[in-house]
Design a protein around this motif. Structure first.
Motif, mmCIF file in Angstrom:
data_model
loop_
_atom_site.group_PDB
_atom_site.id
_atom_site.type_symbol
_atom_site.label_atom_id
_atom_site.label_comp_id
_atom_site.label_asym_id
_atom_site.label_seq_id
_atom_site.Cartn_x
_atom_site.Cartn_y
_atom_site.Cartn_z
ATOM 1 N N VAL A 141 -3.627 14.445 -2.632
ATOM 2 C CA VAL A 141 -3.771 12.998 -2.802
ATOM 3 C C VAL A 141 -2.948 12.253 -1.746
ATOM 4 O O VAL A 141 -3.432 11.310 -1.117
ATOM 5 C CB VAL A 141 -3.364 12.572 -4.226
ATOM 6 N N ARG A 142 -1.707 12.693 -1.520
ATOM 7 C CA ARG A 142 -0.846 12.030 -0.534
ATOM 8 C C ARG A 142 -1.427 12.122 0.876
ATOM 9 O O ARG A 142 -1.439 11.133 1.613
ATOM 10 C CB ARG A 142 0.564 12.621 -0.573
ATOM 11 N N LEU B 266 -4.312 9.768 1.096
ATOM 12 C CA LEU B 266 -3.863 8.379 1.191
ATOM 13 C C LEU B 266 -3.300 8.065 2.577
ATOM 14 O O LEU B 266 -3.466 6.947 3.081
ATOM 15 C CB LEU B 266 -2.837 8.078 0.102
ATOM 16 N N ILE C 96 1.267 6.696 -6.694
ATOM 17 C CA ILE C 96 0.041 7.443 -7.021
ATOM 18 C C ILE C 96 0.176 8.906 -6.613
ATOM 19 O O ILE C 96 -0.264 9.803 -7.331
ATOM 20 C CB ILE C 96 -1.182 6.783 -6.352
ATOM 21 N N GLY C 97 0.792 9.167 -5.455
ATOM 22 C CA GLY C 97 0.941 10.536 -4.963
ATOM 23 C C GLY C 97 1.886 11.391 -5.792
ATOM 24 O O GLY C 97 1.797 12.618 -5.770
ATOM 25 N N MET D 85 2.208 10.989 -9.169
ATOM 26 C CA MET D 85 1.684 11.075 -10.538
ATOM 27 C C MET D 85 1.142 12.453 -10.916
ATOM 28 O O MET D 85 1.431 12.938 -12.010
ATOM 29 C CB MET D 85 0.628 10.004 -10.777
ATOM 30 N N TYR E 244 0.831 -1.209 0.000
ATOM 31 C CA TYR E 244 0.000 0.000 0.000
ATOM 32 C C TYR E 244 0.867 1.262 0.000
ATOM 33 O O TYR E 244 0.610 2.193 -0.763
ATOM 34 C CB TYR E 244 -0.938 0.004 1.226
ATOM 35 N N ALA F 284 2.528 1.759 -3.388
ATOM 36 C CA ALA F 284 1.510 2.180 -4.359
ATOM 37 C C ALA F 284 1.064 3.619 -4.091
ATOM 38 O O ALA F 284 0.886 4.412 -5.022
ATOM 39 C CB ALA F 284 0.319 1.238 -4.326
ATOM 40 N N ALA F 285 0.895 3.976 -2.812
ATOM 41 C CA ALA F 285 0.482 5.341 -2.462
ATOM 42 C C ALA F 285 1.551 6.346 -2.870
ATOM 43 O O ALA F 285 1.234 7.447 -3.339
ATOM 44 C CB ALA F 285 0.203 5.436 -0.964
ATOM 45 N N GLY G 225 -1.156 16.612 -6.063
ATOM 46 C CA GLY G 225 -0.426 15.461 -5.530
ATOM 47 C C GLY G 225 -0.339 15.491 -4.010
ATOM 48 O O GLY G 225 -0.460 14.458 -3.353
#
Length: 164
Positions: free
Chosen positions: A49-50, A53, A25-26, A28, A18, A21-22, A46
């Motif tokens: 998002v972070r 998450l 994703i953070g 991107m 996780y 992946a976080a 971002g």
């Protein structure tokens, strides 16, 4: 949506998956913003998002001996005050480094590679918020008496097989 909030991750291996992946994703949105010429906007998105998450992980991760089913209180980031304190200190150190880097760049003593001011500010706010959440969790868990009696640690000794 309800199923996402009911998910629980008690095993460290899946927690690691996780976190990796976080992280991907953070980053991107900032990379996409860089490609489109809107790095600052991408970095802000971002950061949101972070933080989201991080908060989601705090809801779904479970520690050893922690009840799986019930939801955690909104302020609880980890199962034990010791882990919350250690992560809070780690993020406080990262915050201090962010502030030091921003101050040195503002004074002209450090070349930040023309890093936009908004990126520095968002980075400081993001790191400071995460540090605060973990330190707040440590204090509140300690007040609630969590962790005052640590569970017995597993010994990982193999069981002897009885030979008949």
């Amino acid at each position: 949506m309800r199923r996402l909030l009911d998910l629980r991750i008690p095993r460290w291996g899946w927690k690691l998956v996780y976190v990796v992946a976080a992280y991907v994703i953070g980053t991107m949105p900032a990379q996409l913003g860089l490609a489109l010429g809107a790095y600052e906007l991408g970095f802000v998105i971002g950061a949101l998002v972070r933080v989201g998450l991080f908060l989601y992980a705090a809801r779904i991760f479970r520690g050893r001996g922690e009840a799986v089913e019930p939801a955690r209180p909104w302020w609880q980031m980890t199962a034990r005050p010791t882990l919350s304190r250690r992560l809070g200190i780690l993020f406080a150190i990262l915050l201090a480094l962010d502030l030091l880097g921003s101050a040195l760049a503002a004074a002209g003593l450090y070349d930040s590679g023309a890093l936009p001011l908004v990126v520095s500010i968002v980075s400081v706010v993001e790191t400071g918020l995460i540090a605060f959440l973990y330190l707040n969790s440590a204090v509140r868990l300690r007040r609630a008496g969590v962790g005052s009696t640590e569970p017995v640690r597993p010994t990982f000794k193999p069981k002897r097989l009885k030979v008949d």
